[in-house]
Design a protein around this motif. Sequence first.
Motif, PDB file in Angstrom:
ATOM      1  N   SER A   1     -43.900  -7.438  40.864  1.00  0.00           N
ATOM      2  CA  SER A   1     -42.568  -7.981  41.178  1.00  0.00           C
ATOM      3  C   SER A   1     -41.584  -6.821  41.382  1.00  0.00           C
ATOM      4  O   SER A   1     -41.677  -5.778  40.713  1.00  0.00           O
ATOM      5  CB  SER A   1     -42.091  -8.929  40.090  1.00  0.00           C
ATOM      6  OG  SER A   1     -42.223  -8.326  38.842  1.00  0.00           O
ATOM      7  N   SER A   2     -40.630  -7.035  42.317  1.00  0.00           N
ATOM      8  CA  SER A   2     -39.873  -5.894  42.828  1.00  0.00           C
ATOM      9  C   SER A   2     -39.010  -5.204  41.768  1.00  0.00           C
ATOM     10  O   SER A   2     -38.877  -3.978  41.773  1.00  0.00           O
ATOM     11  CB  SER A   2     -39.022  -6.337  44.016  1.00  0.00           C
ATOM     12  OG  SER A   2     -38.171  -7.385  43.607  1.00  0.00           O
ATOM     13  N   ASP A   3     -38.450  -5.960  40.813  1.00  0.00           N
ATOM     14  CA  ASP A   3     -37.614  -5.284  39.801  1.00  0.00           C
ATOM     15  C   ASP A   3     -38.489  -4.508  38.808  1.00  0.00           C
ATOM     16  O   ASP A   3     -38.190  -3.383  38.436  1.00  0.00           O
ATOM     17  CB  ASP A   3     -36.647  -6.264  39.094  1.00  0.00           C
ATOM     18  CG  ASP A   3     -37.311  -7.487  38.498  1.00  0.00           C
ATOM     19  OD1 ASP A   3     -38.519  -7.703  38.722  1.00  0.00           O
ATOM     20  OD2 ASP A   3     -36.610  -8.241  37.796  1.00  0.00           O
ATOM     21  N   PHE A   4     -39.623  -5.111  38.437  1.00  0.00           N
ATOM     22  CA  PHE A   4     -40.539  -4.446  37.489  1.00  0.00           C
ATOM     23  C   PHE A   4     -41.044  -3.137  38.097  1.00  0.00           C
ATOM     24  O   PHE A   4     -41.130  -2.109  37.410  1.00  0.00           O
ATOM     25  CB  PHE A   4     -41.684  -5.405  37.171  1.00  0.00           C
ATOM     26  CG  PHE A   4     -42.574  -4.984  36.035  1.00  0.00           C
ATOM     27  CD1 PHE A   4     -42.152  -4.097  35.064  1.00  0.00           C
ATOM     28  CD2 PHE A   4     -43.860  -5.512  35.931  1.00  0.00           C
ATOM     29  CE1 PHE A   4     -42.983  -3.723  34.006  1.00  0.00           C
ATOM     30  CE2 PHE A   4     -44.699  -5.159  34.886  1.00  0.00           C
ATOM     31  CZ  PHE A   4     -44.262  -4.261  33.931  1.00  0.00           C
ATOM     32  N   ALA A   5     -41.350  -3.160  39.399  1.00  0.00           N
ATOM     33  CA  ALA A   5     -41.869  -1.953  40.065  1.00  0.00           C
ATOM     34  C   ALA A   5     -40.849  -0.820  39.960  1.00  0.00           C
ATOM     35  O   ALA A   5     -41.192   0.319  39.634  1.00  0.00           O
ATOM     36  CB  ALA A   5     -42.189  -2.267  41.525  1.00  0.00           C
ATOM     37  N   LEU A   6     -39.586  -1.136  40.207  1.00  0.00           N
ATOM     38  CA  LEU A   6     -38.547  -0.100  40.150  1.00  0.00           C
ATOM     39  C   LEU A   6     -38.303   0.350  38.702  1.00  0.00           C
ATOM     40  O   LEU A   6     -38.152   1.546  38.423  1.00  0.00           O
ATOM     41  CB  LEU A   6     -37.257  -0.641  40.800  1.00  0.00           C
ATOM     42  CG  LEU A   6     -36.080   0.304  40.931  1.00  0.00           C
ATOM     43  CD1 LEU A   6     -36.467   1.602  41.632  1.00  0.00           C
ATOM     44  CD2 LEU A   6     -34.950  -0.360  41.730  1.00  0.00           C
ATOM     45  N   PHE A   7     -38.314  -0.620  37.783  1.00  0.00           N
ATOM     46  CA  PHE A   7     -38.078  -0.276  36.373  1.00  0.00           C
ATOM     47  C   PHE A   7     -39.177   0.649  35.828  1.00  0.00           C
ATOM     48  O   PHE A   7     -38.920   1.497  34.977  1.00  0.00           O
ATOM     49  CB  PHE A   7     -37.990  -1.541  35.522  1.00  0.00           C
ATOM     50  CG  PHE A   7     -36.674  -2.274  35.656  1.00  0.00           C
ATOM     51  CD1 PHE A   7     -35.518  -1.598  36.013  1.00  0.00           C
ATOM     52  CD2 PHE A   7     -36.589  -3.644  35.407  1.00  0.00           C
ATOM     53  CE1 PHE A   7     -34.303  -2.273  36.130  1.00  0.00           C
ATOM     54  CE2 PHE A   7     -35.380  -4.310  35.514  1.00  0.00           C
ATOM     55  CZ  PHE A   7     -34.243  -3.637  35.879  1.00  0.00           C
ATOM     56  N   LYS A   8     -40.409   0.453  36.314  1.00  0.00           N
ATOM     57  CA  LYS A   8     -41.492   1.331  35.834  1.00  0.00           C
ATOM     58  C   LYS A   8     -41.217   2.785  36.233  1.00  0.00           C
ATOM     59  O   LYS A   8     -41.468   3.705  35.481  1.00  0.00           O
ATOM     60  CB  LYS A   8     -42.842   0.851  36.384  1.00  0.00           C
ATOM     61  CG  LYS A   8     -43.310  -0.407  35.646  1.00  0.00           C
ATOM     62  CD  LYS A   8     -44.803  -0.584  35.652  1.00  0.00           C
ATOM     63  CE  LYS A   8     -45.280  -0.942  37.037  1.00  0.00           C
ATOM     64  NZ  LYS A   8     -46.701  -1.322  37.025  1.00  0.00           N
ATOM     65  N   LYS A   9     -40.655   2.939  37.439  1.00  0.00           N
ATOM     66  CA  LYS A   9     -40.317   4.305  37.884  1.00  0.00           C
ATOM     67  C   LYS A   9     -39.180   4.874  37.023  1.00  0.00           C
ATOM     68  O   LYS A   9     -39.188   6.042  36.657  1.00  0.00           O
ATOM     69  CB  LYS A   9     -39.886   4.294  39.351  1.00  0.00           C
ATOM     70  CG  LYS A   9     -41.024   4.019  40.300  1.00  0.00           C
ATOM     71  CD  LYS A   9     -40.536   4.148  41.717  1.00  0.00           C
ATOM     72  CE  LYS A   9     -41.611   3.702  42.684  1.00  0.00           C
ATOM     73  NZ  LYS A   9     -41.094   3.458  44.016  1.00  0.00           N
ATOM     74  N   VAL A  10     -38.196   4.037  36.720  1.00  0.00           N
ATOM     75  CA  VAL A  10     -37.073   4.493  35.878  1.00  0.00           C
ATOM     76  C   VAL A  10     -37.611   4.902  34.509  1.00  0.00           C
ATOM     77  O   VAL A  10     -37.269   5.975  33.983  1.00  0.00           O
ATOM     78  CB  VAL A  10     -36.007   3.364  35.733  1.00  0.00           C
ATOM     79  CG1 VAL A  10     -34.925   3.766  34.738  1.00  0.00           C
ATOM     80  CG2 VAL A  10     -35.396   3.006  37.076  1.00  0.00           C
ATOM     81  N   ALA A  11     -38.509   4.067  33.957  1.00  0.00           N
ATOM     82  CA  ALA A  11     -39.037   4.330  32.609  1.00  0.00           C
ATOM     83  C   ALA A  11     -39.847   5.619  32.560  1.00  0.00           C
ATOM     84  O   ALA A  11     -39.929   6.265  31.505  1.00  0.00           O
ATOM     85  CB  ALA A  11     -39.885   3.145  32.151  1.00  0.00           C
ATOM     86  N   GLU A  12     -40.446   6.009  33.668  1.00  0.00           N
ATOM     87  CA  GLU A  12     -41.205   7.269  33.703  1.00  0.00           C
ATOM     88  C   GLU A  12     -40.291   8.483  33.625  1.00  0.00           C
ATOM     89  O   GLU A  12     -40.737   9.596  33.366  1.00  0.00           O
ATOM     90  CB  GLU A  12     -41.986   7.364  35.021  1.00  0.00           C
ATOM     91  CG  GLU A  12     -43.313   6.640  34.987  1.00  0.00           C
ATOM     92  CD  GLU A  12     -43.954   6.612  36.373  1.00  0.00           C
ATOM     93  OE1 GLU A  12     -43.532   7.388  37.261  1.00  0.00           O
ATOM     94  OE2 GLU A  12     -44.858   5.788  36.562  1.00  0.00           O
ATOM     95  N   ARG A  13     -39.025   8.267  33.920  1.00  0.00           N
ATOM     96  CA  ARG A  13     -38.091   9.397  33.985  1.00  0.00           C
ATOM     97  C   ARG A  13     -37.128   9.463  32.804  1.00  0.00           C
ATOM     98  O   ARG A  13     -36.453  10.468  32.616  1.00  0.00           O
ATOM     99  CB  ARG A  13     -37.292   9.314  35.303  1.00  0.00           C
ATOM    100  CG  ARG A  13     -38.145   9.663  36.509  1.00  0.00           C
ATOM    101  CD  ARG A  13     -37.592   9.062  37.792  1.00  0.00           C
ATOM    102  NE  ARG A  13     -38.373   9.455  38.949  1.00  0.00           N
ATOM    103  CZ  ARG A  13     -39.529   8.892  39.309  1.00  0.00           C
ATOM    104  NH1 ARG A  13     -40.044   7.907  38.583  1.00  0.00           N
ATOM    105  NH2 ARG A  13     -40.183   9.312  40.379  1.00  0.00           N
TER     106      ARG A  13
END
Length: 408
Positions: free
Chosen positions: A143-155
């Motif tokens: 899902s599009s928000d989860f995909a972006l949040f995973k990138k944020v969480a990596e940083r």
Amino acid sequence: MIKEIIPKKEYAARRSRLVKSLKGAIGLIHSGNLGNSLHETYRPNPNFLYLTGLSNEPGALLFLDSSNQVESKQVQLFLKPRDPEIEVWDGYRSGINQELRQATGIETIFRIGSLDRYLTPAAVRCKRLACLQTFSGCSQPVSSDFALFKKVAERIPGVVIEDHSQTLAKMRSRKSSHEIKVIRKAIEITSRGFSRVLEQLAPGMNEFDVQETLEHAYKIHGARGVGYNTIAGSGLNSTVLHYQANDAVLQPEELICIDSGAAFQGYCADVTRTFPVSGKFTKRQKEIYEIVLEAELAAIRKVRPGVTFAQLDQAARGVICKAGFADAFMHGIGHHLGLEVHDITPDEPLKEGAVITIEPGVYLPDEKIGIRIEDDILVTRTGSKNLSEKIPETVLQIERIMKQHRHR
Ligand code: GLY
Ligand code: MN
Ligand code: MN
């Protein structure tokens, strides 16, 4: 031009309700993308449409930052950049100005290229990222928000991704009075289509003529299109649940199962009627029709706040099983209806304001008999209201109307 029924302040109220529910977390909703093929029609992400009313902003994102101390910054709209060369192909776009703020009802608007500049500090500040979108199955893209949040969480260390996927499901499944008005209008338009079909239905027509008759009526009565692809299946095709070809010639003595609904201001109707092509049901067709109708009415009688789809299914299935057709009703009893034909479904019993379909069927391919009857039902405080009841449904009504028109 047809007046928009849902006022801008209702969208603003939905956004503030959602921001409140986040309790310090951030959330985001993408509007969805427009492919670059001329075959595709852009359909906005229904959550984005629900929160903004914007149906023509592909590539946009709504950012909800409940941790922001400045109220006007708690809702931020990011739009795709302007590009004069692309605009020649895809259409001219507005600059970010007061007119746009007024048109959207959103104070804080940026271009999507600057998203990081606002998302990253907000994530650092609140450390809580709320997934608002329904989660995808394993074979689907994330899902599009989860995909972006995973990138944020990596940083950003210490960030937590939370499940808030029920919030919009709960909000969207209880329709406001304005939404009910729009859905009623979609259904009224749909009834115009079914009336035209009843006037014209006859052996020798093609299933496609039936589809065209319906959809032309929708458009001349104010719809821009359909909520989903019309199913017009005659004879054996009436037993194919999601029949799409719509290209057979209607034969005398056959039934035609028509499942169709207009879309009006983003909201769908979803109605099924099964008619005898020649205007009169055979004895066997009538026998089975009455069972399906009885099953439908049994389920509709049970609709009220607090019941579940499982209970409604049981009510209809009981009638069909008792009549000996247990294996011939192989789909569910219905679903929520709204911005999507199969609208978002919360994990809770029905509440007042929900609009659902009730749609039992019996399908007997060996006899070329497929009968489904589908109505759109509003859950009221004490029970329900059938919003599509004006579309002829009983054997008597259908045969009488068809006879009138054949004798003209
Ligand atoms: N038209 C699809 C459905 O009835 O669920
Ligand atoms: Mn349907
Ligand atoms: Mn349906």
